[in-house]
Enzyme design. Structure first.
Site, PDB file in Angstrom:
ATOM      1  N   LYS A 148       0.826  -1.211   0.000  1.00  0.00           N
ATOM      2  CA  LYS A 148       0.000   0.000   0.000  1.00  0.00           C
ATOM      3  C   LYS A 148       0.859   1.260   0.000  1.00  0.00           C
ATOM      4  O   LYS A 148       0.592   2.203  -0.742  1.00  0.00           O
ATOM      5  CB  LYS A 148      -0.951  -0.019   1.208  1.00  0.00           C
ATOM      6  N   GLY A 200      -5.299   8.318   5.367  1.00  0.00           N
ATOM      7  CA  GLY A 200      -4.423   9.321   5.954  1.00  0.00           C
ATOM      8  C   GLY A 200      -3.192   9.560   5.101  1.00  0.00           C
ATOM      9  O   GLY A 200      -2.700  10.689   4.995  1.00  0.00           O
ATOM     10  N   SER A 236       6.954   9.526  12.309  1.00  0.00           N
ATOM     11  CA  SER A 236       5.895   9.461  11.301  1.00  0.00           C
ATOM     12  C   SER A 236       6.476   9.567   9.902  1.00  0.00           C
ATOM     13  O   SER A 236       6.979  10.624   9.505  1.00  0.00           O
ATOM     14  CB  SER A 236       4.868  10.576  11.512  1.00  0.00           C
ATOM     15  N   ASP A 246       2.045  -0.939  11.909  1.00  0.00           N
ATOM     16  CA  ASP A 246       0.788  -1.421  11.334  1.00  0.00           C
ATOM     17  C   ASP A 246       0.523  -2.885  11.652  1.00  0.00           C
ATOM     18  O   ASP A 246      -0.613  -3.355  11.526  1.00  0.00           O
ATOM     19  CB  ASP A 246       0.783  -1.217   9.815  1.00  0.00           C
TER      20      ASP A 246
END
Length: 427
Positions: free
Chosen positions: A20, A92, A166, A312
């Site tokens: 992804k 997001g 992040s 994740d």
């Protein structure tokens, strides 16, 4: 929906969908590179489709040809002001990265998302982009979507130390920096997934990575490429865990991407005692096949710099820990609380409702195992990873039924998940 329970050994070979993170970035960079970019193996989940639609609305020609996605990029100057609001759905990644990209464009845009995305914090990109000269704000004291953004052709370079780990914030700044005149530096708290850095270079861009510091001198132009997307390790993780915890199972996971910034789960399960073998390893392409067999596991501690490398995968790792001997402690994972759901609380509540012994903490979970799991009424709460975790957990249930509400959330990242599950149960 009623989930499959009381499964026998899982057997077979699985090719998980395309990664992804890489799929998003292939579309984003291809849209602003000059020339025709072709992408093989693209994930066709709803999140990536949101990114594709956003760029179509920004004037980029994108179509499918011969099982490839073909993107006709015109460079950074080729984007046009959209006639409508850009809807990022549940993604997001789409909202944060595209906001960074649009920072250097001479037009205004409004970006919205679904109910879940509208609760996710955007101040983390608002602050650095404002420092670069962008007019950008979210609702509720600039915290949340919708985002209103007015780009600036004269972006200022910045040196920015990330207050959180992040990859999305890092990527937003780097995509803006490609359009800023001068030297931008991003300093990470912990090293996060580096797909943006690698793919900027793949598209002909230049940057320097020195430990936790990334330096990019702009402006730059990118050149179209042919991209092959490997299988997503975050999707493979569900079958990896299923193979480890369901007695008698043996699975071969084909063509899985093993970028070192994403392989934390492999290190954790091996430390816990997993029997896994890597086959056909291609270190240059960072792809391998993984053979996994049922294993007796022991608890472990997961913390620190490991967390960004498996953030994740923590929901499915939590399920794994319920079947391991002893206590597993997950720490330093407070970022889980601002994902599609508060994953610390939702994982704890869901698995405890099935009989697990999990205590939620401010930044993680304490999981005691092994525990027997039972039937329960559950929900994805709109979170794809919660849904797939629950479906794997249900396979262990021998007493009672497991009902899953809002199962359509799984379409976000793995549209063929239930089809693949049925095949592995029958092979």
């Amino acid at each position: 929906m009623k989930l499959r329970t009381n499964a026998g050994p899982l057997q077979g070979t699985i090719q998980v969908p395309g990664d992804k993170s890489i799929s998003h970035r292939a579309v984003i960079l291809g849209a602003v590179a000059k020339g025709e970019t072709r992408v093989k193996g693209l994930l066709k989940g709803e999140d990536v489709l949101s990114t594709i639609q956003a760029f179509r609305n920004l004037g980029v020609r994108i179509e499918e040809k011969d099982d490839q996605l073909v993107i006709e990029g015109q460079g950074f100057q080729g984007l046009t002001a959209p006639c409508q609001t850009l809807n990022m759905g549940n993604s997001g990644t789409s909202m944060r990265l595209i906001a960074g990209l649009l920072a250097g464009q001479p037009f205004s845009v409004k970006m919205i998302g679904d109910e879940s995305l509208s609760k996710r914090p955007m101040d983390r990109i608002v602050y650095p982009l404002k420092q670069m000269g962008v007019e950008i704000s979210g609702e509720t004291d600039r915290q949340f979507p919708p985002l209103q953004l007015q780009g600036n052709r004269n972006l200022q370079p910045i040196t920015y130390t990330l207050p959180i780990s992040s990859a999305q914030v890092k990527s937003a700044i780097l995509l803006a920096a490609l359009q800023a005149k001068g030297t931008t530096q991003v300093v990470e708290k912990e090293i996060t997934r580096n797909h943006t850095e690698e793919m900027i270079q793949q598209f002909g861009g230049r940057l320097i990575v020195d430990g936790k510091r990334i330096t990019l001198v702009g402006p730059q132009q990118l050149t179209a490429q042919e991209i092959t997307v490997p299988g997503d390790i975050s999707s493979a993780a569900f079958w990896l865990v299923a193979g480890l915890i369901i007695p008698g199972s043996e699975l071969l996971l084909k063509n899985v991407g093993v970028n070192p910034t994403r392989t934390g789960i492999l290190e954790v399960v091996e430390k816990m005692g997993a029997q896994i073998v890597y086959e056909d390893m291609n270190k240059k392409e960072q792809v391998t096949s993984i053979r996994v067999v049922y294993s007796r596991l022991k608890g472990t501690i997961i913390s620190g710099g490991l967390i960004p490398r498996l953030i994740d995968e923590l929901p499915i790792i939590a399920l794994l820990a319920t079947q391991a001997q002893g206590t597993t402690c997950i720490k330093d994972a407070q970022e889980l609380r601002v994902k599609e759901t508060d994953r610390i609380q939702v994982v704890t509540d869901t698995l405890n409702s099935m009989g697990a012994n999990i205590k939620a903490t401010a930044d993680g979970m304490i999981i005691k195992g092994p525990t027997v799991l039972y039937g329960a009424n559950t929900s994805t709460y709109g979170d794809h990873r919660i849904g797939m975790m629950t479906a794997i957990a249900a396979l262990l249930v021998k007493q009672g039924q497991v009902h899953l509400d809002k199962e359509e959330a799984i379409m976000t990242s793995y549209p063929t998940f239930f089809k693949d599950l049925e095949r592995l149960c029958h092979d």
